[in-house]
Design a protein around this motif. Sequence first.
Motif, mmCIF file in Angstrom:
data_model
loop_
_atom_site.group_PDB
_atom_site.id
_atom_site.type_symbol
_atom_site.label_atom_id
_atom_site.label_comp_id
_atom_site.label_asym_id
_atom_site.label_seq_id
_atom_site.Cartn_x
_atom_site.Cartn_y
_atom_site.Cartn_z
ATOM 1 N N GLN A 1 7.855 -5.366 -14.445
ATOM 2 C CA GLN A 1 8.329 -5.770 -13.119
ATOM 3 C C GLN A 1 7.409 -6.820 -12.500
ATOM 4 O OE1 GLN A 1 11.280 -4.887 -11.720
ATOM 5 N NE2 GLN A 1 11.660 -3.875 -13.685
ATOM 6 N N VAL A 2 6.102 -6.708 -12.755
ATOM 7 C CA VAL A 2 5.163 -7.721 -12.275
ATOM 8 C C VAL A 2 5.477 -9.069 -12.905
ATOM 9 C CG1 VAL A 2 2.748 -8.466 -12.316
ATOM 10 C CG2 VAL A 2 3.304 -6.092 -11.793
ATOM 11 N N ALA A 3 5.662 -9.098 -14.215
ATOM 12 C CA ALA A 3 5.955 -10.351 -14.914
ATOM 13 C C ALA A 3 7.242 -10.977 -14.379
ATOM 14 C CB ALA A 3 6.068 -10.098 -16.412
ATOM 15 N N GLN B 1 4.918 4.933 -17.676
ATOM 16 C CA GLN B 1 5.496 4.124 -16.593
ATOM 17 C C GLN B 1 4.741 2.815 -16.387
ATOM 18 O OE1 GLN B 1 8.364 4.728 -14.380
ATOM 19 N NE2 GLN B 1 8.708 5.844 -16.282
ATOM 20 N N ASP B 2 3.443 2.764 -16.768
ATOM 21 C CA ASP B 2 2.666 1.549 -16.529
ATOM 22 C C ASP B 2 3.268 0.345 -17.242
ATOM 23 O OD1 ASP B 2 1.821 2.885 -18.944
ATOM 24 O OD2 ASP B 2 0.151 1.476 -19.055
ATOM 25 N N ARG B 3 3.895 0.577 -18.388
ATOM 26 C CA ARG B 3 4.528 -0.543 -19.094
ATOM 27 C C ARG B 3 5.718 -1.075 -18.313
ATOM 28 N NH1 ARG B 3 5.077 2.439 -24.778
ATOM 29 N NH2 ARG B 3 5.131 4.212 -23.337
ATOM 30 N N CYS C 1 0.664 -5.630 -7.459
ATOM 31 C CA CYS C 1 1.203 -4.332 -7.875
ATOM 32 C C CYS C 1 0.098 -3.309 -7.664
ATOM 33 C CB CYS C 1 1.640 -4.386 -9.339
ATOM 34 S SG CYS C 1 2.487 -2.887 -9.908
ATOM 35 N N GLU C 2 0.382 -2.319 -6.838
ATOM 36 C CA GLU C 2 -0.677 -1.355 -6.516
ATOM 37 C C GLU C 2 -0.059 0.019 -6.272
ATOM 38 O OE1 GLU C 2 -3.484 0.131 -6.860
ATOM 39 O OE2 GLU C 2 -4.504 -1.733 -6.276
ATOM 40 N N PHE C 3 -0.832 1.035 -6.601
ATOM 41 C CA PHE C 3 -0.400 2.381 -6.245
ATOM 42 C C PHE C 3 -0.233 2.459 -4.732
ATOM 43 C CE2 PHE C 3 -2.494 3.357 -10.336
ATOM 44 C CZ PHE C 3 -1.429 3.990 -10.954
ATOM 45 N N ARG D 1 8.646 -4.107 -2.701
ATOM 46 C CA ARG D 1 9.679 -3.288 -3.344
ATOM 47 C C ARG D 1 9.002 -2.072 -3.947
ATOM 48 N NH1 ARG D 1 12.195 -3.654 -8.553
ATOM 49 N NH2 ARG D 1 11.064 -5.576 -8.990
ATOM 50 N N ASN D 2 9.548 -0.905 -3.670
ATOM 51 C CA ASN D 2 8.985 0.331 -4.194
ATOM 52 C C ASN D 2 9.437 0.556 -5.628
ATOM 53 O OD1 ASN D 2 7.575 1.230 -1.857
ATOM 54 N ND2 ASN D 2 9.514 1.837 -0.927
ATOM 55 N N LEU D 3 8.512 1.014 -6.459
ATOM 56 C CA LEU D 3 8.806 1.394 -7.829
ATOM 57 C C LEU D 3 8.488 2.876 -8.000
ATOM 58 C CD1 LEU D 3 7.104 -1.597 -9.719
ATOM 59 C CD2 LEU D 3 9.489 -1.446 -8.959
ATOM 60 N N THR D 4 9.289 3.558 -8.789
ATOM 61 C CA THR D 4 9.078 4.980 -9.075
ATOM 62 C C THR D 4 8.892 5.778 -7.788
ATOM 63 O OG1 THR D 4 7.919 4.201 -11.074
ATOM 64 C CG2 THR D 4 7.903 6.563 -10.664
ATOM 65 N N GLY D 5 9.846 5.602 -6.890
ATOM 66 C CA GLY D 5 9.848 6.384 -5.660
ATOM 67 C C GLY D 5 8.770 6.026 -4.669
ATOM 68 N N GLY D 6 8.110 4.882 -4.872
ATOM 69 C CA GLY D 6 7.083 4.447 -3.930
ATOM 70 C C GLY D 6 5.671 4.798 -4.359
ATOM 71 N N ILE D 7 5.486 5.459 -5.504
ATOM 72 C CA ILE D 7 4.101 5.718 -5.928
ATOM 73 C C ILE D 7 3.424 4.418 -6.349
ATOM 74 C CG2 ILE D 7 4.637 8.074 -6.622
ATOM 75 C CD1 ILE D 7 4.449 7.206 -9.515
ATOM 76 N N VAL D 8 4.237 3.400 -6.622
ATOM 77 C CA VAL D 8 3.757 2.043 -6.849
ATOM 78 C C VAL D 8 4.600 1.108 -5.996
ATOM 79 C CG1 VAL D 8 3.689 0.163 -8.540
ATOM 80 C CG2 VAL D 8 2.838 2.417 -9.161
ATOM 81 N N ALA D 9 3.976 0.098 -5.425
ATOM 82 C CA ALA D 9 4.697 -0.904 -4.635
ATOM 83 C C ALA D 9 4.352 -2.294 -5.137
ATOM 84 C CB ALA D 9 4.353 -0.777 -3.159
ATOM 85 N N LEU D 10 5.371 -3.125 -5.197
ATOM 86 C CA LEU D 10 5.227 -4.507 -5.647
ATOM 87 C C LEU D 10 5.351 -5.407 -4.427
ATOM 88 C CD1 LEU D 10 4.944 -5.809 -8.506
ATOM 89 C CD2 LEU D 10 7.411 -6.196 -8.446
#
Length: 233
Positions: free
Chosen positions: A42-44, A35-37, A148-150, A215-224
């Motif tokens: 999304q960051v880019a 998922q990190d890729r 981008c952070e957990f 914006r939440n990514l992967t159900g909110g385990i990461v947020a942008l």
Amino acid sequence: MTRATLDKQPHEVASMFDDVAANYDLTNDVLSLGQDRRWRRQVAKAVDARPGQRVLDLAAGTGTSSLPFVEDGAYVVPCDFSLGMLREGKRRHPWLPLTAGDATRLPFRDGAFDAVTISFGLRNVQDTDAALSELYRVTKPGGRVVICEFSHATWAPFRTVYEEYLMRALPPVARAVSSNPDAYVYLAESIQSWPGQPELAALLQRAGWTKVAWRNLTGGIVALHRGTKPLDA
């Protein structure tokens, strides 16, 4: 250091990352199930670097996170406080201008960058407010920040499963693929200790950033998280 507290000692955190530098990118790929890729893409996209723009990629580690900005035609400065990470990055990408720097005392002039970004590194900084203020200082008026952070899963059942994975499944996986599995115990605990999405947004606003959103990514385990430096700043 095996316990995550918000009173982090910079030399201890830097030493931890020095120890895992060689296999850091591979380990992250395994632990995140690839998922990190997706998160970095999304960051880019959020940074939206343009040809000729200057981008600061803070906590860049080996420089892997900086490559998409180079592909977009921007001049990117990867910056990190782990010399071990920077040495590994220089071995892999000798043409990148890898720079040693402390997030709370960045070695750049005011308004040096069109965009600043940090991925999965802000929670490892001893003073979050100081880091956000420094990012603000080195950004041009009208420039943008992307963080981008957990974070914390928004659906309670998924959050329970995810936290169980962090504390039960992650350590044995880390032992299999990492040279310093204790570092990943620290990282897992630091995720649980980290503020949620609204709290980080409030910290960005307190540092002076406007148009703050996430914006939440992967159900909110990461947020942008995103923000803009006012034109009149």
